[in-house]
Every structure is written in C-alpha cells, then in structure tokens.
Design a protein around this motif. Structure first.
Motif, mmCIF file in Angstrom:
data_model
loop_
_atom_site.group_PDB
_atom_site.id
_atom_site.type_symbol
_atom_site.label_atom_id
_atom_site.label_comp_id
_atom_site.label_asym_id
_atom_site.label_seq_id
_atom_site.Cartn_x
_atom_site.Cartn_y
_atom_site.Cartn_z
ATOM 1 N N PRO A 140 1.780 9.967 -3.338
ATOM 2 C CA PRO A 140 2.281 8.989 -2.368
ATOM 3 C C PRO A 140 3.808 8.981 -2.350
ATOM 4 O O PRO A 140 4.446 9.329 -3.339
ATOM 5 C CB PRO A 140 1.743 7.658 -2.907
ATOM 6 C CG PRO A 140 1.628 7.881 -4.373
ATOM 7 C CD PRO A 140 1.244 9.334 -4.528
ATOM 8 N N TYR A 143 4.436 4.788 -7.314
ATOM 9 C CA TYR A 143 3.101 4.626 -7.880
ATOM 10 C C TYR A 143 2.915 5.732 -8.907
ATOM 11 O O TYR A 143 3.082 6.910 -8.597
ATOM 12 C CB TYR A 143 2.035 4.737 -6.791
ATOM 13 C CG TYR A 143 2.035 3.560 -5.851
ATOM 14 C CD1 TYR A 143 1.369 2.385 -6.176
ATOM 15 C CD2 TYR A 143 2.719 3.617 -4.638
ATOM 16 C CE1 TYR A 143 1.379 1.294 -5.317
ATOM 17 C CE2 TYR A 143 2.730 2.530 -3.775
ATOM 18 C CZ TYR A 143 2.056 1.379 -4.122
ATOM 19 O OH TYR A 143 2.070 0.308 -3.266
ATOM 20 N N TYR A 166 9.205 11.665 0.215
ATOM 21 C CA TYR A 166 7.985 12.396 -0.145
ATOM 22 C C TYR A 166 8.334 13.500 -1.123
ATOM 23 O O TYR A 166 9.403 14.084 -1.063
ATOM 24 C CB TYR A 166 7.336 12.964 1.120
ATOM 25 C CG TYR A 166 6.988 11.860 2.085
ATOM 26 C CD1 TYR A 166 5.717 11.310 2.105
ATOM 27 C CD2 TYR A 166 7.948 11.323 2.930
ATOM 28 C CE1 TYR A 166 5.399 10.259 2.956
ATOM 29 C CE2 TYR A 166 7.646 10.270 3.786
ATOM 30 C CZ TYR A 166 6.370 9.750 3.794
ATOM 31 O OH TYR A 166 6.061 8.701 4.623
ATOM 32 N N HIS A 192 -2.599 11.494 -5.111
ATOM 33 C CA HIS A 192 -2.315 12.234 -3.880
ATOM 34 C C HIS A 192 -0.846 12.208 -3.464
ATOM 35 O O HIS A 192 -0.537 12.193 -2.284
ATOM 36 C CB HIS A 192 -3.184 11.719 -2.736
ATOM 37 C CG HIS A 192 -4.641 11.839 -3.022
ATOM 38 N ND1 HIS A 192 -5.286 13.057 -3.138
ATOM 39 C CD2 HIS A 192 -5.578 10.900 -3.249
ATOM 40 C CE1 HIS A 192 -6.549 12.858 -3.415
ATOM 41 N NE2 HIS A 192 -6.749 11.562 -3.496
ATOM 42 N N GLU A 237 -1.347 7.344 -8.825
ATOM 43 C CA GLU A 237 -1.966 7.826 -7.588
ATOM 44 C C GLU A 237 -2.092 9.338 -7.638
ATOM 45 O O GLU A 237 -1.121 10.032 -7.926
ATOM 46 C CB GLU A 237 -1.119 7.433 -6.376
ATOM 47 C CG GLU A 237 -1.334 6.027 -5.907
ATOM 48 C CD GLU A 237 -2.688 5.819 -5.253
ATOM 49 O OE1 GLU A 237 -3.192 6.719 -4.561
ATOM 50 O OE2 GLU A 237 -3.250 4.738 -5.459
ATOM 51 N N ARG A 251 0.794 -1.215 0.000
ATOM 52 C CA ARG A 251 0.000 0.000 0.000
ATOM 53 C C ARG A 251 0.828 1.266 0.000
ATOM 54 O O ARG A 251 0.368 2.299 -0.429
ATOM 55 C CB ARG A 251 -0.945 -0.006 1.187
ATOM 56 C CG ARG A 251 -1.933 -1.130 1.070
ATOM 57 C CD ARG A 251 -3.027 -0.998 2.047
ATOM 58 N NE ARG A 251 -3.950 -2.102 1.757
ATOM 59 C CZ ARG A 251 -4.732 -2.632 2.626
ATOM 60 N NH1 ARG A 251 -4.788 -2.160 3.837
ATOM 61 N NH2 ARG A 251 -5.512 -3.622 2.288
ATOM 62 N N ASN A 252 2.039 1.208 0.539
ATOM 63 C CA ASN A 252 2.827 2.436 0.600
ATOM 64 C C ASN A 252 4.311 2.113 0.783
ATOM 65 O O ASN A 252 4.695 0.967 0.973
ATOM 66 C CB ASN A 252 2.314 3.358 1.710
ATOM 67 C CG ASN A 252 2.338 2.690 3.064
ATOM 68 O OD1 ASN A 252 3.337 2.116 3.466
ATOM 69 N ND2 ASN A 252 1.220 2.759 3.776
#
Length: 186
Positions: free
Chosen positions: A177, A170, A138, A175, A173, A4-5
């Motif tokens: 990630p 990703y 990030y 937002h 995505e 997921r991350n």
C-alpha cells in the motif's frame, strides 16, 4: 478512526488546513479525484490549481469537475508540477501529491523524483504558515520505489524549523500500500 489508505489520509489532513475560501494545489491531477475533493473543500470562494503532464489526465479531471459542477473553481494546467511556481503567485493552504502513474493510462509514464522534489520545494515556498503538503507515495514497483526513496530522503532532510514531517505506513499489509507524508510548514 482508521484510514484505509494514503489518499484518505491526504483528504483528512488537507481538510484540517483548508476550507471555504482557501487556495489549494493538486500537484498530480490524475483522474481528478483529489482535484474534485479540493474543489468541494474550498467552496465557490476558493481556488484550486491542478497540474498534470498528461493531456488525458487534464481531460479526465475536467470532465469529473464538470459532472460535479465544480469546474469554475479549478485552473487546470497541462504542465509539470515542478513548474507550479510559474503559475501560482498567492499563498496556498494545502497541496496534494499522489505519486506514481495514472491508472488506466500509459504504463511507461510515471512521476519522477527530480520533478517531484522540485515541486515539493516550490510548494513549500508557496505554502502559508501552518499550510500542509500531503504526499501519497508508492513503492511496489522499481520505478515508484526509486521515487519513494528519494522523496523520503529529501523530506527527512528538511530542517525542523522550516517544516514538521510526518511519515505513515502500513507495516503488515501484503500488497504494497502507498505510504503517506504530511509536511506542515511552521
């Protein structure tokens, strides 16, 4: 298996390089999630060094470890990850970095690329052969994006005979990630 991350990827890869009796570093203790994960991974015979420049992060990590009965496995260090070589003198199996800022804290305090790159260099010197360095980076705001780009460029320049570098992101995505880097010392 899907991840997921970037943090899940860090944990997955760290578990491949470290286990009971290992020595690990959490270069950015934050709220203690990665530190607690590593302390569970190394077991009572292992050791974790956890660094953070914010006293709030050290206190939060200490509480999390105490609540889980893991405190005795971890040396908490209130200092920059760039100075890890001053504290760690033994071969290390895995190092985790979670860049950016501490959630719920001073929004003006971020990891900085100059310290992070110095920490990566120190970490590569401490890693044993086949050790692994994992980075969640990030890029969604200008300050984090600058660090992400500079870390990416630094890692891209590591000679392949020194380390293999994996980059994971990703691409669909919406937002922003975090991206993930795994650096395997060869």
């Amino acid at each position: 298996m899907m991840f997921r991350n970037a943090v899940e990827l860090s944990h997955f890869y760290a578990a491949q390089a470290a286990g009971t009796g290992s020595v690990c570093i959490d270069a950015t203790a934050g709220n203690g999630n990665d530190t607690a994960f590593l302390a569970g991974l190394v077991g009572p015979e292992g050791k974790v060094y956890a660094f953070d420049v914010q006293q709030k992060a050290i206190a939060s990590t200490k509480k999390r470890l105490e609540d889980r009965g893991l405190r005795e496995r971890v040396r908490l260090i209130h200092d920059s990850h760039a100075r890890m070589g001053l504290y760690v003198r033994e071969p290390v199996d895995a190092i985790l970095f979670n860049l950016g800022r501490l959630p719920g804290s001073d929004r003006t305090v971020y990891t900085k690329s100059c310290a992070t790159i110095a920490a990566i260099e120190a970490g590569l010197g401490l890693l044993r052969r086949d050790g692994l360095l994992c980075i969640a980076a990030y890029w969604g705001d200008p300050i984090c994006n600058e660090e992400y780009r500079e870390v990416y460029d630094y890692l891209k320049g590591i000679p392949p005979r020194q380390a293999e570098v994996l980059f994971h992101e990703y691409i669909n995505e919406p937002h922003c990630p975090p991206t993930f880097f795994a650096v395997h010392k060869v």
